[in-house]
Write an enzyme that holds these catalytic residues in place. Structure first.
Site, mmCIF file in Angstrom:
data_model
loop_
_atom_site.group_PDB
_atom_site.id
_atom_site.type_symbol
_atom_site.label_atom_id
_atom_site.label_comp_id
_atom_site.label_asym_id
_atom_site.label_seq_id
_atom_site.Cartn_x
_atom_site.Cartn_y
_atom_site.Cartn_z
ATOM 1 N N CYS A 114 0.836 -1.194 0.000
ATOM 2 C CA CYS A 114 0.000 0.000 0.000
ATOM 3 C C CYS A 114 0.878 1.255 0.000
ATOM 4 O O CYS A 114 1.533 1.552 -0.991
ATOM 5 C CB CYS A 114 -0.950 -0.050 1.192
ATOM 6 S SG CYS A 114 -2.257 1.195 1.164
ATOM 7 N N ASP A 116 -10.676 -2.015 -5.850
ATOM 8 C CA ASP A 116 -9.631 -1.150 -5.310
ATOM 9 C C ASP A 116 -9.806 0.253 -5.886
ATOM 10 O O ASP A 116 -9.566 0.478 -7.071
ATOM 11 C CB ASP A 116 -8.251 -1.708 -5.659
ATOM 12 C CG ASP A 116 -7.127 -1.049 -4.886
ATOM 13 O OD1 ASP A 116 -7.324 0.087 -4.418
ATOM 14 O OD2 ASP A 116 -6.062 -1.671 -4.757
ATOM 15 N N HIS A 140 -8.733 -3.686 -1.618
ATOM 16 C CA HIS A 140 -7.484 -3.013 -1.260
ATOM 17 C C HIS A 140 -7.074 -3.401 0.161
ATOM 18 O O HIS A 140 -7.891 -3.373 1.075
ATOM 19 C CB HIS A 140 -7.673 -1.498 -1.348
ATOM 20 C CG HIS A 140 -6.417 -0.725 -1.120
ATOM 21 N ND1 HIS A 140 -5.498 -0.476 -2.122
ATOM 22 C CD2 HIS A 140 -5.915 -0.153 -0.002
ATOM 23 C CE1 HIS A 140 -4.492 0.227 -1.635
ATOM 24 N NE2 HIS A 140 -4.726 0.430 -0.342
#
Length: 249
Positions: free
Chosen positions: A135, A181, A213
């Site tokens: 991330c 996402d 995500h």
């Protein structure tokens, strides 16, 4: 932009169960979790783990332990100098995301990544450095995927990577992407493929359906698709690192 800036989905998730087996050390003034491969006192290959916004916590420590169990010196630095997020704080509305991001941009993060890389190269004499960026950490993987810095890269559901950063990579990159996402959207995945093809670097992009995500590090593992996706994303990283090291060693 190859992936969008962090949003609410970057600041939520589930803590995983398990007991970390590594240790905390200091690299300069950077607090760092380190997990060592058994029976190898002088490892020649390392995985630098560039974390999501939650920094050093159970989930990221367990991933570091898994890399160590696969023969890599695993190094997880505190990118935020103690200013990491806490899931409960976000859920309670105690986090101002724009303010936090303003304190934790490249001016703050880049020197910490640089210091850890220098420590691995110069103090530990590590020959090959792989990197797993999750991330938030995906941006800094891209920024340091250069000759003499990070040799091999892997990222799961990256955020905040600019087109220019992705286009400037100099070494192989593998990506695990989630079907759902809002940060690394379908359109941005396809755009990233175009950019990667133009770099001339070996690359891989795996898409996992049924997950969102953050699935590779902080998803709800009571849901079978999440558990499968997390485990397979990790195996993707290991297979990628092992292959690239065998080819480019």
């Amino acid at each position: 932009m190859a992936s969008n800036p962090p949003s609410n989905c970057c600041f939520t998730g589930f803590k995983h169960e398990g007991t970390a087996t590594g240790e905390m050390i200091s690299i300069g003034n950077i607090s760092t979790y380190i997990a060592r491969p058994k029976g190898d006192d002088t490892p020649q290959k390392a995985v630098l783990i560039l974390s999501d916004v939650f920094g050093i916590f159970t989930n990221s420590q367990l991933i570091a332990d898994d890399f160590a169990a696969n023969g890599y010196l695993a190094v997880l630095p505190d990118l935020f100098a103690g200013d990491k997020m806490d899931i409960s704080d976000f859920e309670a509305g105690r986090i101002n995301i724009p303010e936090w991001l303003s304190r934790n941009g490249p001016d703050a993060i880049d020197p910490r990544v640089e210091s850890v890389l220098r420590y691995l190269r110069e103090s530990l004499s590590v020959k090959k450095i792989a990197c797993a960026g999750y991330c938030f950490g995906g941006k800094y993987l891209a920024r340091f995927l250069k000759q003499g810095k990070i040799d091999i890269g892997y990222t799961a559901h990256p955020s905040f990577i600019t087109d220019e950063e992705l286009a400037a990579i100099e070494n192989p990159l593998s990506i695990s992407a989630a079907e759902t996402d809002q940060i690394f959207t379908r359109e941005l995945r396809h755009k990233s493929e175009e950019i990667l093809s133009e770099t001339g670097q070996h690359y891989q992009l795996n898409l996992f359906s049924g997950v969102e995500h953050g699935f590779a590090i902080r998803s709800d593992l009571t849901k079978p698709k999440n558990k499968f996706g997390k485990e397979q994303a990790f195996l993707q990283a290991i297979a990628w690192f092992n292959f690239e090291l065998s080819v480019y060693a």
